[in-house]
Design a protein around this motif. Structure first.
Motif, PDB file in Angstrom:
ATOM      1  N   ARG A  19       1.802 -16.313 -14.020  1.00 32.54           N
ATOM      2  CA  ARG A  19       1.888 -17.604 -13.020  1.00 32.54           C
ATOM      3  C   ARG A  19       1.387 -16.827 -11.640  1.00 32.54           C
ATOM      4  NH1 ARG A  19       7.266 -18.960 -12.622  1.00 32.54           N
ATOM      5  NH2 ARG A  19       7.832 -17.724 -14.410  1.00 32.54           N
ATOM      6  N   MET A  20       1.804 -15.420 -11.380  1.00 33.60           N
ATOM      7  CA  MET A  20       1.321 -14.741 -10.072  1.00 33.60           C
ATOM      8  C   MET A  20      -0.216 -14.035 -10.808  1.00 33.60           C
ATOM      9  SD  MET A  20       3.129 -11.797  -7.850  1.00 33.60           S
ATOM     10  CE  MET A  20       4.548 -12.645  -8.058  1.00 33.60           C
ATOM     11  N   GLN A  21      -1.060 -14.439  -9.776  1.00 33.87           N
ATOM     12  CA  GLN A  21      -2.464 -13.500 -10.065  1.00 33.87           C
ATOM     13  C   GLN A  21      -2.304 -11.920 -10.130  1.00 33.87           C
ATOM     14  OE1 GLN A  21      -5.127 -14.961  -7.349  1.00 33.87           O
ATOM     15  NE2 GLN A  21      -6.836 -13.494  -8.060  1.00 33.87           N
ATOM     16  N   LEU A  22      -2.973 -11.402 -11.041  1.00 38.43           N
ATOM     17  CA  LEU A  22      -2.992 -10.094 -11.306  1.00 38.43           C
ATOM     18  C   LEU A  22      -4.300  -9.394 -11.093  1.00 38.43           C
ATOM     19  CD1 LEU A  22      -0.768  -9.620 -14.682  1.00 38.43           C
ATOM     20  CD2 LEU A  22       0.132  -9.499 -12.037  1.00 38.43           C
ATOM     21  N   LEU A  23      -4.456  -8.185 -10.378  1.00 37.74           N
ATOM     22  CA  LEU A  23      -5.852  -7.733 -10.473  1.00 37.74           C
ATOM     23  C   LEU A  23      -5.872  -6.296 -11.183  1.00 37.74           C
ATOM     24  CD1 LEU A  23      -8.461  -7.254  -8.707  1.00 37.74           C
ATOM     25  CD2 LEU A  23      -7.116  -6.094  -6.877  1.00 37.74           C
ATOM     26  N   TYR A  24      -6.718  -6.322 -12.092  1.00 37.11           N
ATOM     27  CA  TYR A  24      -6.954  -5.073 -12.593  1.00 37.11           C
ATOM     28  C   TYR A  24      -8.017  -4.506 -12.244  1.00 37.11           C
ATOM     29  CZ  TYR A  24      -3.698  -6.733 -16.411  1.00 37.11           C
ATOM     30  OH  TYR A  24      -2.485  -7.303 -17.020  1.00 37.11           O
TER      31      TYR A  24
ATOM     32  N   VAL B 288      -8.992   6.007 -14.221  1.00 40.35           N
ATOM     33  CA  VAL B 288      -7.807   5.360 -13.794  1.00 40.35           C
ATOM     34  C   VAL B 288      -7.887   4.132 -14.008  1.00 40.35           C
ATOM     35  CG1 VAL B 288      -6.451   4.889 -11.725  1.00 40.35           C
ATOM     36  CG2 VAL B 288      -7.468   7.107 -11.944  1.00 40.35           C
ATOM     37  N   GLY B 289      -6.644   3.416 -14.401  1.00 43.38           N
ATOM     38  CA  GLY B 289      -6.471   1.992 -14.522  1.00 43.38           C
ATOM     39  C   GLY B 289      -5.355   1.576 -13.830  1.00 43.38           C
ATOM     40  N   ILE B 290      -5.268   0.654 -13.106  1.00 48.50           N
ATOM     41  CA  ILE B 290      -3.927   0.194 -12.072  1.00 48.50           C
ATOM     42  C   ILE B 290      -4.121  -1.312 -12.451  1.00 48.50           C
ATOM     43  CG2 ILE B 290      -5.510   0.175 -10.039  1.00 48.50           C
ATOM     44  CD1 ILE B 290      -3.013   1.008  -8.785  1.00 48.50           C
ATOM     45  N   VAL B 291      -3.002  -1.925 -12.048  1.00 51.24           N
ATOM     46  CA  VAL B 291      -3.051  -3.219 -12.231  1.00 51.24           C
ATOM     47  C   VAL B 291      -1.898  -3.543 -11.039  1.00 51.24           C
ATOM     48  CG1 VAL B 291      -0.781  -3.301 -13.681  1.00 51.24           C
ATOM     49  CG2 VAL B 291      -2.292  -5.435 -13.493  1.00 51.24           C
TER      50      VAL B 291
ATOM     51  N   VAL C 118      -6.347 -17.180   0.772  1.00 53.08           N
ATOM     52  CA  VAL C 118      -5.137 -16.657   0.377  1.00 53.08           C
ATOM     53  C   VAL C 118      -4.611 -15.296   0.977  1.00 53.08           C
ATOM     54  CG1 VAL C 118      -2.905 -16.854  -0.932  1.00 53.08           C
ATOM     55  CG2 VAL C 118      -4.596 -18.575  -0.932  1.00 53.08           C
ATOM     56  N   ASN C 119      -3.745 -15.102   1.872  1.00 46.09           N
ATOM     57  CA  ASN C 119      -3.461 -13.507   2.346  1.00 46.09           C
ATOM     58  C   ASN C 119      -2.498 -13.201   1.371  1.00 46.09           C
ATOM     59  OD1 ASN C 119      -3.610 -11.731   3.807  1.00 46.09           O
ATOM     60  ND2 ASN C 119      -2.320 -12.068   5.510  1.00 46.09           N
ATOM     61  N   TYR C 120      -2.753 -12.096   0.681  1.00 48.92           N
ATOM     62  CA  TYR C 120      -1.925 -11.307  -0.460  1.00 48.92           C
ATOM     63  C   TYR C 120      -1.643 -10.009   0.084  1.00 48.92           C
ATOM     64  CZ  TYR C 120      -3.495 -15.192  -3.666  1.00 48.92           C
ATOM     65  OH  TYR C 120      -3.985 -16.251  -4.311  1.00 48.92           O
ATOM     66  N   LEU C 121      -0.443  -9.619  -0.711  1.00 47.54           N
ATOM     67  CA  LEU C 121      -0.272  -8.110  -0.521  1.00 47.54           C
ATOM     68  C   LEU C 121      -0.387  -7.832  -2.175  1.00 47.54           C
ATOM     69  CD1 LEU C 121       1.020  -5.506   0.715  1.00 47.54           C
ATOM     70  CD2 LEU C 121       3.412  -6.559  -0.051  1.00 47.54           C
ATOM     71  N   ASN C 122      -1.182  -6.616  -2.142  1.00 44.97           N
ATOM     72  CA  ASN C 122      -1.366  -5.966  -3.705  1.00 44.97           C
ATOM     73  C   ASN C 122      -0.229  -5.080  -4.001  1.00 44.97           C
ATOM     74  OD1 ASN C 122      -3.704  -7.387  -3.253  1.00 44.97           O
ATOM     75  ND2 ASN C 122      -5.039  -5.563  -3.773  1.00 44.97           N
ATOM     76  N   ILE C 123       0.405  -5.623  -4.690  1.00 43.98           N
ATOM     77  CA  ILE C 123       1.718  -4.614  -5.297  1.00 43.98           C
ATOM     78  C   ILE C 123       1.481  -3.861  -6.501  1.00 43.98           C
ATOM     79  CG2 ILE C 123       4.029  -4.770  -5.904  1.00 43.98           C
ATOM     80  CD1 ILE C 123       4.187  -7.341  -4.063  1.00 43.98           C
ATOM     81  N   ALA C 124       1.378  -2.540  -6.387  1.00 50.96           N
ATOM     82  CA  ALA C 124       0.954  -1.823  -7.824  1.00 50.96           C
ATOM     83  C   ALA C 124       2.174  -1.985  -8.736  1.00 50.96           C
ATOM     84  CB  ALA C 124       0.666  -0.393  -7.301  1.00 50.96           C
ATOM     85  N   LEU C 125       1.898  -2.621  -9.948  1.00 50.78           N
ATOM     86  CA  LEU C 125       2.800  -2.500 -10.877  1.00 50.78           C
ATOM     87  C   LEU C 125       2.756  -1.541 -12.101  1.00 50.78           C
ATOM     88  CD1 LEU C 125       2.205  -6.319 -11.648  1.00 50.78           C
ATOM     89  CD2 LEU C 125       3.877  -5.360 -10.511  1.00 50.78           C
ATOM     90  N   GLU C 126       1.283  -0.889 -12.462  1.00 51.24           N
ATOM     91  CA  GLU C 126       1.376   0.064 -13.349  1.00 51.24           C
ATOM     92  C   GLU C 126      -0.002   0.949 -12.994  1.00 51.24           C
ATOM     93  OE1 GLU C 126       3.144  -2.015 -17.209  1.00 51.24           O
ATOM     94  OE2 GLU C 126       0.937  -1.657 -17.193  1.00 51.24           O
ATOM     95  N   MET C 127       0.223   2.268 -13.388  1.00 49.34           N
ATOM     96  CA  MET C 127      -1.009   2.983 -13.248  1.00 49.34           C
ATOM     97  C   MET C 127      -0.946   4.096 -14.197  1.00 49.34           C
ATOM     98  SD  MET C 127      -2.378   5.192  -9.764  1.00 49.34           S
ATOM     99  CE  MET C 127      -3.679   4.635  -9.202  1.00 49.34           C
ATOM    100  N   ALA C 128      -2.350   4.112 -14.836  1.00 47.64           N
ATOM    101  CA  ALA C 128      -2.461   5.247 -15.827  1.00 47.64           C
ATOM    102  C   ALA C 128      -3.807   6.191 -15.426  1.00 47.64           C
ATOM    103  CB  ALA C 128      -2.889   4.613 -17.207  1.00 47.64           C
ATOM    104  N   VAL C 129      -3.736   7.346 -15.989  1.00 51.39           N
ATOM    105  CA  VAL C 129      -4.743   8.479 -15.909  1.00 51.39           C
ATOM    106  C   VAL C 129      -5.093   8.972 -17.174  1.00 51.39           C
ATOM    107  CG1 VAL C 129      -3.010   9.886 -15.161  1.00 51.39           C
ATOM    108  CG2 VAL C 129      -5.501  10.265 -14.444  1.00 51.39           C
ATOM    109  N   SER C 130      -6.399   9.299 -17.264  1.00 53.71           N
ATOM    110  CA  SER C 130      -6.947  10.153 -18.560  1.00 53.71           C
ATOM    111  C   SER C 130      -6.415  11.444 -18.529  1.00 53.71           C
ATOM    112  CB  SER C 130      -8.605   9.998 -18.487  1.00 53.71           C
ATOM    113  OG  SER C 130      -8.893  10.737 -17.477  1.00 53.71           O
ATOM    114  N   VAL C 131      -6.132  11.758 -19.600  1.00 51.74           N
ATOM    115  CA  VAL C 131      -5.502  13.166 -19.922  1.00 51.74           C
ATOM    116  C   VAL C 131      -6.537  13.861 -21.038  1.00 51.74           C
ATOM    117  CG1 VAL C 131      -3.218  12.468 -18.975  1.00 51.74           C
ATOM    118  CG2 VAL C 131      -3.907  12.214 -21.560  1.00 51.74           C
ATOM    119  N   GLY C 132      -6.232  15.011 -21.025  1.00 50.82           N
ATOM    120  CA  GLY C 132      -7.051  16.072 -21.834  1.00 50.82           C
ATOM    121  C   GLY C 132      -8.462  16.159 -21.746  1.00 50.82           C
TER     122      GLY C 132
END
Length: 157
Positions: A66-71, A124-127, A143-157
């Motif tokens: 219901r809340m918009q997400l940005l990937y 990197v991936g972030i939502v 619409v004025n939004y605050l982007n709130i980081a929910l998850e972050m991933a980074v490549s390894v190896g």
């Protein structure tokens, strides 16, 4: 989990989950909720459209979309220290997205040692949750939004 690590074409490590951070940072939740509820500050804080920050209702709004997400997914161009606090670890990256644009974003980690995984060339991936601010409209009239980081991933190896 919102980021599907199996969708990446390389090994990825989930280094940040806001839900984990908020379990130990009760003060952040309390302050954000208090600002939302403070009627004497009509231009400061979140609007609360999808529930108070960090509340079960807020998380349900995210899970149920219901809340918009940005990937955002991209390649790290540069990792560096920004801000006024003295730091020996990088806390910011320039992330080149698939459309060629470059976005500056913070490095979000639950374990400080994971900040060392961010370097030029890694993926990197972030939502983000796009939560409405009280202050409306945005400069562009939208619409004025605050982007709130929910998850972050980074490549390894």
């Amino acid at each position: 989990m919102l980021l599907r690590l199996e969708d990446f074409n390389m090994p990825m490590k989930l280094v940040f989950e806001l839900e984990d951070r908020l379990r130990v940072d009760h003060e952040r939740v309390r302050l954000a909720q208090a600002l939302t509820l403070n009627l004497s500050k009509p231009r400061m804080g979140l609007k609360g459209t999808h529930g108070l920050f960090g509340s079960p209702e807020w998380w349900a709004s995210i899970r149920e979309r219901r809340m918009q997400l940005l990937y955002q997914f991209g390649l790290v161009q540069r990792a560096y220290v920004s801000g006024q606090d003295e730091s020996t670890s990088n806390n910011t990256i320039d992330l080149k997205l698939g459309d060629g644009s470059v976005h500056m974003t913070g490095i979000y980690v639950n374990n400080k040692a994971d900040a060392d995984l961010f370097h030029p060339g890694c993926q990197v991936g972030i939502v983000y949750a796009l939560d409405e601010l009280k202050q409306q409209p945005a400069v562009d009239g939208g619409v004025n939004y605050l982007n709130i980081a929910l998850e972050m991933a980074v490549s390894v190896g």
